[in-house]
Design a protein around this motif. Structure first.
Motif, PDB file in Angstrom:
ATOM      1  N   GLU A  29      -6.397  -0.645  -4.703  1.00  0.00           N
ATOM      2  CA  GLU A  29      -5.610  -0.753  -3.472  1.00  0.00           C
ATOM      3  C   GLU A  29      -4.116  -0.765  -3.770  1.00  0.00           C
ATOM      4  O   GLU A  29      -3.321  -0.191  -3.005  1.00  0.00           O
ATOM      5  CB  GLU A  29      -5.999  -2.030  -2.722  1.00  0.00           C
ATOM      6  CG  GLU A  29      -7.412  -2.004  -2.163  1.00  0.00           C
ATOM      7  CD  GLU A  29      -7.875  -3.363  -1.682  1.00  0.00           C
ATOM      8  OE1 GLU A  29      -7.089  -4.336  -1.804  1.00  0.00           O
ATOM      9  OE2 GLU A  29      -9.012  -3.476  -1.186  1.00  0.00           O
ATOM     10  N   ARG A  30      -3.733  -1.373  -4.872  1.00  0.00           N
ATOM     11  CA  ARG A  30      -2.313  -1.540  -5.168  1.00  0.00           C
ATOM     12  C   ARG A  30      -1.699  -0.340  -5.865  1.00  0.00           C
ATOM     13  O   ARG A  30      -0.527  -0.003  -5.616  1.00  0.00           O
ATOM     14  CB  ARG A  30      -2.128  -2.786  -6.040  1.00  0.00           C
ATOM     15  CG  ARG A  30      -0.685  -3.118  -6.357  1.00  0.00           C
ATOM     16  CD  ARG A  30      -0.551  -4.525  -6.875  1.00  0.00           C
ATOM     17  NE  ARG A  30       0.834  -4.878  -7.102  1.00  0.00           N
ATOM     18  CZ  ARG A  30       1.252  -6.099  -7.444  1.00  0.00           C
ATOM     19  NH1 ARG A  30       0.366  -7.075  -7.576  1.00  0.00           N
ATOM     20  NH2 ARG A  30       2.529  -6.344  -7.647  1.00  0.00           N
ATOM     21  N   ARG A  37     -10.987  -3.678  -7.496  1.00  0.00           N
ATOM     22  CA  ARG A  37     -10.713  -3.208  -6.133  1.00  0.00           C
ATOM     23  C   ARG A  37      -9.253  -3.434  -5.761  1.00  0.00           C
ATOM     24  O   ARG A  37      -8.611  -2.581  -5.137  1.00  0.00           O
ATOM     25  CB  ARG A  37     -11.631  -3.912  -5.130  1.00  0.00           C
ATOM     26  CG  ARG A  37     -13.070  -3.441  -5.173  1.00  0.00           C
ATOM     27  CD  ARG A  37     -13.844  -3.916  -3.950  1.00  0.00           C
ATOM     28  NE  ARG A  37     -13.927  -5.356  -3.843  1.00  0.00           N
ATOM     29  CZ  ARG A  37     -14.866  -6.093  -4.420  1.00  0.00           C
ATOM     30  NH1 ARG A  37     -15.808  -5.524  -5.167  1.00  0.00           N
ATOM     31  NH2 ARG A  37     -14.887  -7.408  -4.259  1.00  0.00           N
ATOM     32  N   THR A  38      -8.731  -4.585  -6.150  1.00  0.00           N
ATOM     33  CA  THR A  38      -7.329  -4.887  -5.859  1.00  0.00           C
ATOM     34  C   THR A  38      -6.407  -3.903  -6.581  1.00  0.00           C
ATOM     35  O   THR A  38      -5.406  -3.446  -6.017  1.00  0.00           O
ATOM     36  CB  THR A  38      -6.999  -6.324  -6.266  1.00  0.00           C
ATOM     37  OG1 THR A  38      -7.883  -7.227  -5.596  1.00  0.00           O
ATOM     38  CG2 THR A  38      -5.566  -6.684  -5.911  1.00  0.00           C
TER      39      THR A  38
END
Length: 211
Positions: free
Chosen positions: A123-124, A119-120
């Motif tokens: 997002e990034r 997920r990170t």
């Protein structure tokens, strides 16, 4: 007034061929990385992100040496982990046992923390960017994350990261346009920059095809 958005071009590369102990690259892996860097020389990259493991870090270093002052950053979301563990009822019946056995072969701790890292990473690294200028970024990573991001761009089921394999130093590019249009996988697992003897490493022999 809404903010202006521009297109992100995300370049994804699996690390070069690793030594058996995975502490670095083989001579083949180093040559693969150099050739990938030469292919990317004319791309207006703003950054190189890479996983923390030595095989990814060394690949990024060799690529960066062929570019003109592009900063490189190590980050855990670009690392090697299982992004999602499927449930049996999500999987096709005829291959459920095979896929579940494969995923369960990884340590439970890795499987537990993988979804958060995935997920990170989304997002990034994914989605359009704010501002008026397009952005080009490279992520030097591992097979699983590339499969996960390709799956996400295609809006495929979460389990479908499985089976989306990448060869060492192969290149995948995803385009994320401004709102109103879907992402596009421009190409995937491309090895045009590698001569024939350096292609298809990192894959099982039965997955290799001519060309």
């Amino acid at each position: 007034m809404s903010a202006t958005h521009a297109t992100r071009y995300l370049y994804l590369a699996r690390h070069g061929e690793a030594t058996p102990d995975e502490r670095g690259l083989t001579p083949t892996g180093r040559r693969q990385a150099v050739l990938l860097g030469e292919r990317l020389r004319d791309v207006p990259l703003s950054a190189i992100h890479h996983g923390p493991l030595p095989r990814a870090a060394e690949t990024a270093q060799l690529i960066g040496a062929r570019l003109d002052g592009v900063p490189a950053h190590a980050c855990e979301p670009a690392g090697d982990y299982v992004p999602y563990t499927p449930r049996r009822d999500e999987l096709p019946t005829d291959c459920a046992d095979f896929l579940l056995d494969f995923v369960r072969g990884f340590p439970s701790g890795e499987r537990a923390r993988g979804p958060l890292l995935a997920r990170t990473a989304e997002e990034r690294f994914t989605g359009c960017v704010k501002g008026s200028e397009d952005r080009h970024e490279l992520v030097v990573t591992h097979n699983f994350l590339i499969g996960w991001l390709v799956r996400a761009a295609l809006d495929a089921p979460k389990w479908r990261w499985l089976g989306l394999n990448q060869c060492n130093a192969a290149l995948t590019v995803i385009r994320y346009p401004p709102p109103g249009r879907p992402p596009s996988v421009l190409f995937s697992n491309d090895m045009a920059h590698l001569p024939a003897p350096l292609r298809w490493t990192g894959w099982a022999p039965e997955l290799r095809v001519a060309g």
